[in-house]
Design a protein around this motif. Structure first.
Motif, PDB file in Angstrom:
ATOM      1  N   HIS A  90       0.851  -1.186   0.000  1.00  0.00           N
ATOM      2  CA  HIS A  90       0.000   0.000   0.000  1.00  0.00           C
ATOM      3  C   HIS A  90       0.888   1.238   0.000  1.00  0.00           C
ATOM      4  CE1 HIS A  90      -3.722  -2.235   1.321  1.00  0.00           C
ATOM      5  NE2 HIS A  90      -2.784  -3.095   1.704  1.00  0.00           N
ATOM      6  N   PHE A  91       0.632   2.160  -0.908  1.00  0.00           N
ATOM      7  CA  PHE A  91       1.343   3.442  -0.889  1.00  0.00           C
ATOM      8  C   PHE A  91       0.430   4.459  -0.222  1.00  0.00           C
ATOM      9  CE2 PHE A  91       2.985   7.479  -2.285  1.00  0.00           C
ATOM     10  CZ  PHE A  91       4.359   7.291  -2.181  1.00  0.00           C
ATOM     11  N   VAL A  92       0.888   5.050   0.897  1.00  0.00           N
ATOM     12  CA  VAL A  92       0.009   5.896   1.700  1.00  0.00           C
ATOM     13  C   VAL A  92       0.466   7.349   1.784  1.00  0.00           C
ATOM     14  CG1 VAL A  92      -0.777   3.944   3.088  1.00  0.00           C
ATOM     15  CG2 VAL A  92       1.187   5.278   3.875  1.00  0.00           C
ATOM     16  N   GLY A  93       1.586   7.689   1.165  1.00  0.00           N
ATOM     17  CA  GLY A  93       2.099   9.049   1.254  1.00  0.00           C
ATOM     18  C   GLY A  93       1.630   9.936   0.116  1.00  0.00           C
ATOM     19  N   GLN A  94       1.908  11.223   0.261  1.00  0.00           N
ATOM     20  CA  GLN A  94       1.593  12.163  -0.817  1.00  0.00           C
ATOM     21  C   GLN A  94       2.406  11.767  -2.049  1.00  0.00           C
ATOM     22  OE1 GLN A  94       1.984  16.264   0.298  1.00  0.00           O
ATOM     23  NE2 GLN A  94       0.820  16.980  -1.464  1.00  0.00           N
ATOM     24  N   LEU A  95       1.743  11.694  -3.189  1.00  0.00           N
ATOM     25  CA  LEU A  95       2.383  11.152  -4.396  1.00  0.00           C
ATOM     26  C   LEU A  95       2.509  12.227  -5.463  1.00  0.00           C
ATOM     27  CD1 LEU A  95       3.488   8.806  -6.026  1.00  0.00           C
ATOM     28  CD2 LEU A  95       1.135   8.084  -6.503  1.00  0.00           C
ATOM     29  N   VAL A 110      -3.066   2.450  -3.874  1.00  0.00           N
ATOM     30  CA  VAL A 110      -2.618   3.816  -3.578  1.00  0.00           C
ATOM     31  C   VAL A 110      -3.720   4.495  -2.778  1.00  0.00           C
ATOM     32  CG1 VAL A 110      -2.004   6.066  -4.529  1.00  0.00           C
ATOM     33  CG2 VAL A 110      -1.119   3.990  -5.598  1.00  0.00           C
ATOM     34  N   HIS A 111      -3.396   4.885  -1.540  1.00  0.00           N
ATOM     35  CA  HIS A 111      -4.392   5.466  -0.636  1.00  0.00           C
ATOM     36  C   HIS A 111      -4.500   6.980  -0.772  1.00  0.00           C
ATOM     37  CE1 HIS A 111      -4.797   2.034   2.479  1.00  0.00           C
ATOM     38  NE2 HIS A 111      -4.119   1.551   1.445  1.00  0.00           N
ATOM     39  N   SER A 112      -3.632   7.601  -1.524  1.00  0.00           N
ATOM     40  CA  SER A 112      -3.475   9.056  -1.459  1.00  0.00           C
ATOM     41  C   SER A 112      -3.826   9.768  -2.758  1.00  0.00           C
ATOM     42  CB  SER A 112      -2.038   9.391  -1.062  1.00  0.00           C
ATOM     43  OG  SER A 112      -1.104   8.631  -1.838  1.00  0.00           O
ATOM     44  N   VAL A 113      -4.870   9.324  -3.440  1.00  0.00           N
ATOM     45  CA  VAL A 113      -5.301   9.982  -4.676  1.00  0.00           C
ATOM     46  C   VAL A 113      -6.080  11.243  -4.301  1.00  0.00           C
ATOM     47  CG1 VAL A 113      -6.673   9.749  -6.757  1.00  0.00           C
ATOM     48  CG2 VAL A 113      -5.357   7.795  -5.912  1.00  0.00           C
ATOM     49  N   ASP A 114      -5.571  12.406  -4.719  1.00  0.00           N
ATOM     50  CA  ASP A 114      -6.160  13.658  -4.233  1.00  0.00           C
ATOM     51  C   ASP A 114      -6.360  14.729  -5.304  1.00  0.00           C
ATOM     52  OD1 ASP A 114      -3.527  14.285  -4.697  1.00  0.00           O
ATOM     53  OD2 ASP A 114      -3.147  15.160  -2.718  1.00  0.00           O
ATOM     54  N   VAL A 119      -4.772  11.196 -10.995  1.00  0.00           N
ATOM     55  CA  VAL A 119      -5.588  10.119 -11.582  1.00  0.00           C
ATOM     56  C   VAL A 119      -5.134   9.843 -13.013  1.00  0.00           C
ATOM     57  CG1 VAL A 119      -7.915   9.472 -12.333  1.00  0.00           C
ATOM     58  CG2 VAL A 119      -7.585  10.624 -10.123  1.00  0.00           C
ATOM     59  N   GLU A 120      -4.967  10.899 -13.788  1.00  0.00           N
ATOM     60  CA  GLU A 120      -4.567  10.743 -15.184  1.00  0.00           C
ATOM     61  C   GLU A 120      -3.176  10.118 -15.296  1.00  0.00           C
ATOM     62  OE1 GLU A 120      -4.948  14.799 -16.288  1.00  0.00           O
ATOM     63  OE2 GLU A 120      -7.093  14.659 -16.762  1.00  0.00           O
ATOM     64  N   ALA A 121      -2.251  10.557 -14.430  1.00  0.00           N
ATOM     65  CA  ALA A 121      -0.887  10.017 -14.475  1.00  0.00           C
ATOM     66  C   ALA A 121      -0.868   8.551 -14.070  1.00  0.00           C
ATOM     67  CB  ALA A 121       0.022  10.836 -13.558  1.00  0.00           C
ATOM     68  N   GLU A 130       1.213  -2.323 -18.494  1.00  0.00           N
ATOM     69  CA  GLU A 130       0.431  -3.518 -18.835  1.00  0.00           C
ATOM     70  C   GLU A 130       0.302  -4.442 -17.627  1.00  0.00           C
ATOM     71  OE1 GLU A 130       2.326  -5.181 -22.286  1.00  0.00           O
ATOM     72  OE2 GLU A 130       1.373  -3.751 -23.629  1.00  0.00           O
ATOM     73  N   ARG A 131       0.001  -3.843 -16.493  1.00  0.00           N
ATOM     74  CA  ARG A 131      -0.141  -4.578 -15.248  1.00  0.00           C
ATOM     75  C   ARG A 131      -1.628  -4.685 -14.898  1.00  0.00           C
ATOM     76  NH1 ARG A 131       0.616  -1.782  -9.741  1.00  0.00           N
ATOM     77  NH2 ARG A 131      -1.373  -2.869  -9.527  1.00  0.00           N
ATOM     78  N   PRO A 132      -1.995  -5.486 -13.894  1.00  0.00           N
ATOM     79  CA  PRO A 132      -3.400  -5.528 -13.462  1.00  0.00           C
ATOM     80  C   PRO A 132      -3.860  -4.176 -12.931  1.00  0.00           C
ATOM     81  CG  PRO A 132      -2.167  -7.406 -12.599  1.00  0.00           C
ATOM     82  CD  PRO A 132      -1.152  -6.469 -13.187  1.00  0.00           C
ATOM     83  N   GLU A 133      -5.164  -4.041 -12.772  1.00  0.00           N
ATOM     84  CA  GLU A 133      -5.724  -2.794 -12.267  1.00  0.00           C
ATOM     85  C   GLU A 133      -5.077  -2.383 -10.949  1.00  0.00           C
ATOM     86  OE1 GLU A 133     -10.311  -2.151 -13.685  1.00  0.00           O
ATOM     87  OE2 GLU A 133      -9.962  -3.460 -11.968  1.00  0.00           O
ATOM     88  N   LEU A 134      -4.921  -1.083 -10.777  1.00  0.00           N
ATOM     89  CA  LEU A 134      -4.363  -0.527  -9.548  1.00  0.00           C
ATOM     90  C   LEU A 134      -5.507  -0.042  -8.669  1.00  0.00           C
ATOM     91  CD1 LEU A 134      -1.886   0.533  -7.907  1.00  0.00           C
ATOM     92  CD2 LEU A 134      -2.143   2.679  -9.182  1.00  0.00           C
ATOM     93  N   GLY A 135      -5.571  -0.532  -7.452  1.00  0.00           N
ATOM     94  CA  GLY A 135      -6.581  -0.071  -6.511  1.00  0.00           C
ATOM     95  C   GLY A 135      -6.281   1.341  -6.038  1.00  0.00           C
ATOM     96  N   CYS A 136      -7.291   2.180  -5.948  1.00  0.00           N
ATOM     97  CA  CYS A 136      -7.105   3.576  -5.552  1.00  0.00           C
ATOM     98  C   CYS A 136      -8.139   3.979  -4.503  1.00  0.00           C
ATOM     99  CB  CYS A 136      -7.255   4.504  -6.751  1.00  0.00           C
ATOM    100  SG  CYS A 136      -5.951   4.343  -7.988  1.00  0.00           S
ATOM    101  N   LEU A 137      -7.686   4.766  -3.540  1.00  0.00           N
ATOM    102  CA  LEU A 137      -8.554   5.378  -2.547  1.00  0.00           C
ATOM    103  C   LEU A 137      -8.465   6.891  -2.698  1.00  0.00           C
ATOM    104  CD1 LEU A 137      -7.666   3.328   0.668  1.00  0.00           C
ATOM    105  CD2 LEU A 137      -9.386   2.813  -1.054  1.00  0.00           C
ATOM    106  N   VAL A 138      -9.586   7.565  -2.586  1.00  0.00           N
ATOM    107  CA  VAL A 138      -9.592   9.021  -2.595  1.00  0.00           C
ATOM    108  C   VAL A 138      -9.236   9.500  -1.189  1.00  0.00           C
ATOM    109  CG1 VAL A 138     -10.997  11.091  -2.878  1.00  0.00           C
ATOM    110  CG2 VAL A 138     -11.271   9.166  -4.451  1.00  0.00           C
ATOM    111  N   GLN A 139      -8.171  10.301  -1.084  1.00  0.00           N
ATOM    112  CA  GLN A 139      -7.771  10.832   0.218  1.00  0.00           C
ATOM    113  C   GLN A 139      -8.606  12.062   0.549  1.00  0.00           C
ATOM    114  OE1 GLN A 139      -3.607  11.590   0.830  1.00  0.00           O
ATOM    115  NE2 GLN A 139      -3.937  12.471   2.862  1.00  0.00           N
ATOM    116  N   VAL A 140      -9.294  12.018   1.675  1.00  0.00           N
ATOM    117  CA  VAL A 140     -10.186  13.091   2.097  1.00  0.00           C
ATOM    118  C   VAL A 140      -9.482  13.964   3.127  1.00  0.00           C
ATOM    119  CG1 VAL A 140     -12.452  13.644   3.058  1.00  0.00           C
ATOM    120  CG2 VAL A 140     -12.135  11.525   1.742  1.00  0.00           C
TER     121      VAL A 140
END
Length: 249
Positions: A90-95, A110-114, A119-121, A130-140
């Motif tokens: 899990h990547f939890v820092g500011q990216l 990735v927990h830090s989508v803000d 998102v586009e990058a 060409e990897r499997p889907e990446l799980g993303c969480l919106v950081q509130v």
């Protein structure tokens, strides 16, 4: 204990980690019982930032399967060193966008989508890899609801749904839910129970639009009980498991 001592006395470090892990598991058990929730509803993510890869390997030997990092320069090397282990990263820092390609190489979540640009990058990097889907969480950023903390990471509550929609629509990305850190400013500062309750409201709204986005990542060493009471599905615990040590480099 120094890094050299840990290497010389791995048995002692293993005992320390086992004790920390057991104590945290007991806290989660008690928090779930108090909240009337099954223990199976809460996943422990051990935050291994500032700790060596040797600790990650010892944690894996104790049954840990979910680990988190917040800096790519540490995470990339550690993930490579532990590539043979059955771990979810899990990547939890500011990216920053210039680190996206590297993070996509090892992160499962990735927990830090803000922001939309991130998102586009991430989407572009996943498609290139060409990897499997990446799980993303919106950081509130709960402090931004009150107009405070404008420089902090995270999206204002009013903008969460729009960003969640963007993640859900982005090729290669999977919207899994929301994440927050208890705010340091605004009316919810110093009140993690109220902050996490507010996150639950936001998470419910996200799930109404995206039923599969069930993850609620909240709670750290000092406030995991409040997070579990409010409905967190994932708690991110570092110090309470690994102890306090000087940062790496």
């Amino acid at each position: 204990m120094t890094n050299q001592q840990e290497q010389e006395f791995p048995g002692e470090r293993l005992a320390q980690l086992r004790a920390g892990l057991d104590a945290v598991e007991r806290r989660i058990d008690a928090a779930c019982a108090a909240a009337g929730r099954p223990r199976s509803e809460v996943t422990l993510i051990v935050v291994t930032k500032t700790y060596p890869a040797s600790d990650t390997r010892l944690l894996a030997s104790l049954g840990v399967r979910e680990v988190a990092e917040n800096r790519d320069q540490d995470a990339a090397a550690k993930a490579a060193a532990c590539a043979d282990l059955p771990l979810t990263w899990h990547f939890v820092g500011q990216l920053q966008t210039n680190k996206v390609r590297s993070v996509v190489g090892y992160a499962d979540e990735v927990h830090s989508v803000d922001r939309l640009r991130l998102v586009e990058a991430l989407s572009a990097a996943v498609l290139r890899a060409e990897r499997p889907e990446l799980g993303c969480l919106v950081q509130v950023a709960l402090d931004k609801e009150a107009g405070a903390g404008e420089g902090r990471a995270g999206v204002a509550p009013a903008d969460v749904l729009a960003l969640a929609d963007a993640v859900a629509d982005a090729p290669g990305l999977r919207l899994d839910g929301v994440m927050t850190v208890a705010p340091l400013a605004g009316p919810l500062a110093g009140d993690p129970a109220a902050a996490f309750a507010r996150l639950t409201e936001i998470a419910t709204a996200v799930r109404a639009a995206h039923p599969a986005a069930t993850m609620v990542s909240a709670g750290m060493s000092g406030d995991l009980e409040q997070a579990v009471a409010a409905g967190a599905t994932h708690v991110r615990i570092g110090t309470a498991v690994l102890g306090v040590r000087s940062p790496l480099g």
